[in-house]
Design an enzyme around this catalytic site. Structure first.
Site, short mmCIF file in Angstrom:
data_model
loop_
_atom_site.label_atom_id
_atom_site.label_comp_id
_atom_site.label_asym_id
_atom_site.label_seq_id
_atom_site.Cartn_x
_atom_site.Cartn_y
_atom_site.Cartn_z
N ASP A 170 0.84 -1.18 0.00
CA ASP A 170 0.00 0.00 0.00
C ASP A 170 0.89 1.25 0.00
O ASP A 170 1.88 1.30 0.74
CB ASP A 170 -0.85 -0.04 1.28
CG ASP A 170 -1.92 1.02 1.30
OD1 ASP A 170 -2.81 0.96 0.45
OD2 ASP A 170 -1.85 1.91 2.18
N GLU B 72 1.46 0.38 -4.92
CA GLU B 72 0.97 1.67 -5.39
C GLU B 72 2.11 2.69 -5.37
O GLU B 72 2.43 3.22 -4.31
CB GLU B 72 -0.13 2.19 -4.46
CG GLU B 72 -1.38 1.35 -4.41
CD GLU B 72 -2.38 1.96 -3.43
OE1 GLU B 72 -3.52 2.22 -3.84
OE2 GLU B 72 -2.03 2.18 -2.25
#
Ligand code: CA
Length: 638
Positions: free
Chosen positions: A332, A361
């Protein structure tokens, strides 16, 4: 202190490199080691239970100073099942906190538990392995699921509803007898199941599991502990460990590899996080005035550049790979973590598990890095992390349209989009990627509207039949593009998240089960079932053709040729080495049909707007008629 922590002087004196932080159990004794360089005294508190409110202290054991800012204590006897916290005195203040290296905890993650990890291994665990070990990264196909969503709805007769063990129930069906859950995904053709956070997070109260509670879980409390609410008993620390391992083994036994969603970039509450309690503000970045950096928009950013945070992340990821046999990690907001730490993680994990995959990400974010010259793991720095893949917002946005305004159409909903972007994303090398192995191709994930909802919002006046064609156009593009295909579980059955008030939920992180759960009886609708078969056909096609899974930019440039089409809504590609095309893919994102010339020879249609298969279901020569909003993929016939 926060500034001092990042100095060379501090790090030379207080970087501990041993592998025994936490509680090291043996049947005869347990060795506790805590890193707390700023503490003036330290102790271990031993408890009967894991309930933070229970008044059941067994005793306190003083810890003594050891090397590099660590404290140690040895306790004789078999401590398996004994709960503990660490207590420190820092600046004359006494604090008790959970062990950052806790392997498991009691309810709600406040007290760690000493555990004999071997006693948690399911039968046959020593032989358990990644069912796709050894395959190239571009052979991977990932579906993203949430453990509670997967079985909580009434439309499946799964027994372990919302639990780790629900993920591996086979033979489950809808009331009408359609396979659900694991069986559904086994038959779909994915290789990897990516699970939303399953480390211990804070937003679900494990003491109230009889009430419906939902969260995605992007709020870490204990990074090395399984989440309690997915276990059948969060009060006994060994249960969550055993059941998570059973889940991994069950998925492996059914041919599915497991990817874990890890959220090292921030913690639930910076002040309460155990590491920050024991070593004030060490784990999180602060500015010169002591205010937490907040690039994550979750209240704090992890100071991955500090030696003992970097080590913690390396230790944590390799622990999940070693102990739980996790086959991949999705990071993340990895754009908040430095590339040195990410490379150290990959190096350490790959020593023992060369097939573990890494992606995340890689958005560029504002954060207060506490050391100079540290690069963050962003798309733009992809050259610094060659083994790490990034979510391609480029393919997502060119196909769906803007992520900021859900009503603006994209390529699949009739907009004219930049052809160079469409070409580069289909070829797996968007401008920021070095190689196709760095591009995670997706048009849906837990964030934002589901693909089908996004399509409906962008084209409110089109028919359902047209919406389905748009969905199929997106699927045919992403699942035959170079790179690594990824989709949200349910995309293959037109998943939708109505908010119950006439709208469509775009950020359902804490919404009800009614919004989030997978409704397996969607498959009772024959068009939805056809979409499932469409995805299945595309994945079979991808698997049958090596040219759709190329590993390098060089191979892609040799093999895939964008074809000139004199229409702003249409892109087409010749696929096959040295100009001798073996396949042709055409994507018409306009509402009008188009007729195109074909190269000489006979061409078999394997994909159109309704059907996808390995075997051609129609043969063409010289000309092709492509309907509006329609993919066409052709293979050269012998
Ligand atoms: Ca929890």
């Amino acid at each position: 202190m926060p500034n001092t922590y990042s100095t060379t002087e501090f790090e030379e004196k207080y970087t501990y490199t041993g592998s025994d932080l936490g509680a090291n159990w043996t049947p005869e004794k347990t060795l506790f080691r805590l890193w707390a360089p700023t503490a003036t005294s330290a102790r271990v508190n031993l408890y009967v239970s894991g309930d933070p409110d229970a008044d059941d202290l067994i005793r306190q054991v003083r810890m003594k100073r050891d090397e590099c800012g660590t404290w140690i204590a040895e306790v004789n006897g078999n401590l398996h099942g004994t709960y503990y916290t660490f207590g420190v005195t820092v600046r004359r203040k006494r604090v008790d906190a959970c062990d950052p290296y806790a392997r498991t905890t009691g309810v709600n993650g406040q007290r760690a538990m000493v555990i004999d990890m071997r006693s948690t291994d399911p039968e046959g665990w020593d032989k358990d392995q990644d069912p796709h070990g050894g395959i190239p990264f571009t052979d991977v196909v990932i579906a993203e699921a949430h453990i509670r969503d997967f079985t909580i709805d009434d439309s499946t007769n799964a027994v372990n509803k919302g639990k780790y063990l629900g993920m591996i129930e086979t033979g489950t069906t809808t009331p009408s007898g359609i396979p659900t859950g694991l069986d559904h995904y086994k038959k779909l053709g994915i290789t990897h199941m990516h699970l939303l956070p399953m480390y211990d997070y804070g937003s679900v109260d494990e003491n109230r599991l009889s009430e419906p509670q939902f969260n995605w879980g992007y709020d870490p409390v204990n990074f090395n502990v399984p989440e309690g609410s997915y276990s059948s008993d969060p009060h006994h620390g060994e249960v969550r460990v055993k059941e998570l391992k059973q889940m991994v083994k069950g998925l492996h036994d059914n041919g599915i590899s497991v990817v874990m969603d890890v959220v090292y970039n921030h913690v639930y509450e910076a002040e309460d996080f155990c590491f920050n309690q024991l070593v004030p503000k060490y784990f999180s970045r602060t500015n010169g005035r002591g205010t937490y950096s907040n690039g994550s928009a979750c209240g704090n950013d992890t100071a991955s550049e500090r030696s003992m945070v970097s080590k913690y992340l390396v230790d944590s990821v390799s622990y999940w790979a070693d102990e739980y046999h996790i086959d991949g990690f999705r990071f993340d907001l990895v754009g908040l973590i430095d590339t040195d730490t990410i490379n150290a993680i990959m190096r350490k994990v790959h020593e023992k598990h060369p097939n573990v995959i890494f992606y995340g990400e890689g958005w560029t974010m504002d954060t207060f890095v506490t050391k100079p010259g540290k690069a963050m793991c962003t798309q733009m720095n992809s050259h610094l992390v060659p083994e790490f893949a990034f979510f391609s917002d480029t393919i997502r946005d060119v196909l769906r349209g803007s992520v900021f305004d859900m009503t603006i159409p994209g390529f699949i909903t009739g907009a004219v989009m930049d052809k160079n972007t469409l070409h580069a994303t289909y070829m797996g090398v968007p401008f920021w990627a070095q190689e196709p192995t760095q591009s995670i191709n997706y048009v849906s994930c837990h964030d934002n509207n589901t693909l089908f909802d996004r399509i409906m919002l962008a084209s409110p006046h089109a028919s359902r039949e047209m919406h389905i064609r748009m969905n199929h156009l997106a699927a045919a593009f992403t699942l035959t593009a170079q790179g690594i295909p990824f989709f949200q579980a349910g995309e293959e059955m037109l998943r939708t998240k109505p908010d119950g008030h006439g709208g469509l939920e775009h950020n359902s992180y804490a919404s009800s089960d009614a919004v989030n759960s997978i409704k397996w009886n969607w498959l009772d609708d024959k068009d939805t079932m056809n979409t499932y078969h469409y995805y299945q056909g595309l994945l079979k096609l991808r698997k049958a053709h090596d040219e759709l899974r190329l590993a390098t930019r060089e191979e892609v440039l040799e093999t895939i040729t964008p074809l000139h089409v004199d229409n702003p809504h249409v892109v087409a590609f010749g696929i096959g080495s040295s100009g001798e095309h073996q396949m042709i893919s055409i994507f018409n994102g306009g509402f009008d049909p188009i007729d195109l010339n074909l190269p000489s020879g006979k061409w078999g249609v394997v994909v159109n707007a309704e059907k996808a298969s390995v075997e051609p279901f129609e043969t063409l020569e010289r000309r092709i008629h492509v309907e509006g909003i329609c993919p066409m993929i052709l293979v050269k016939m012998a």
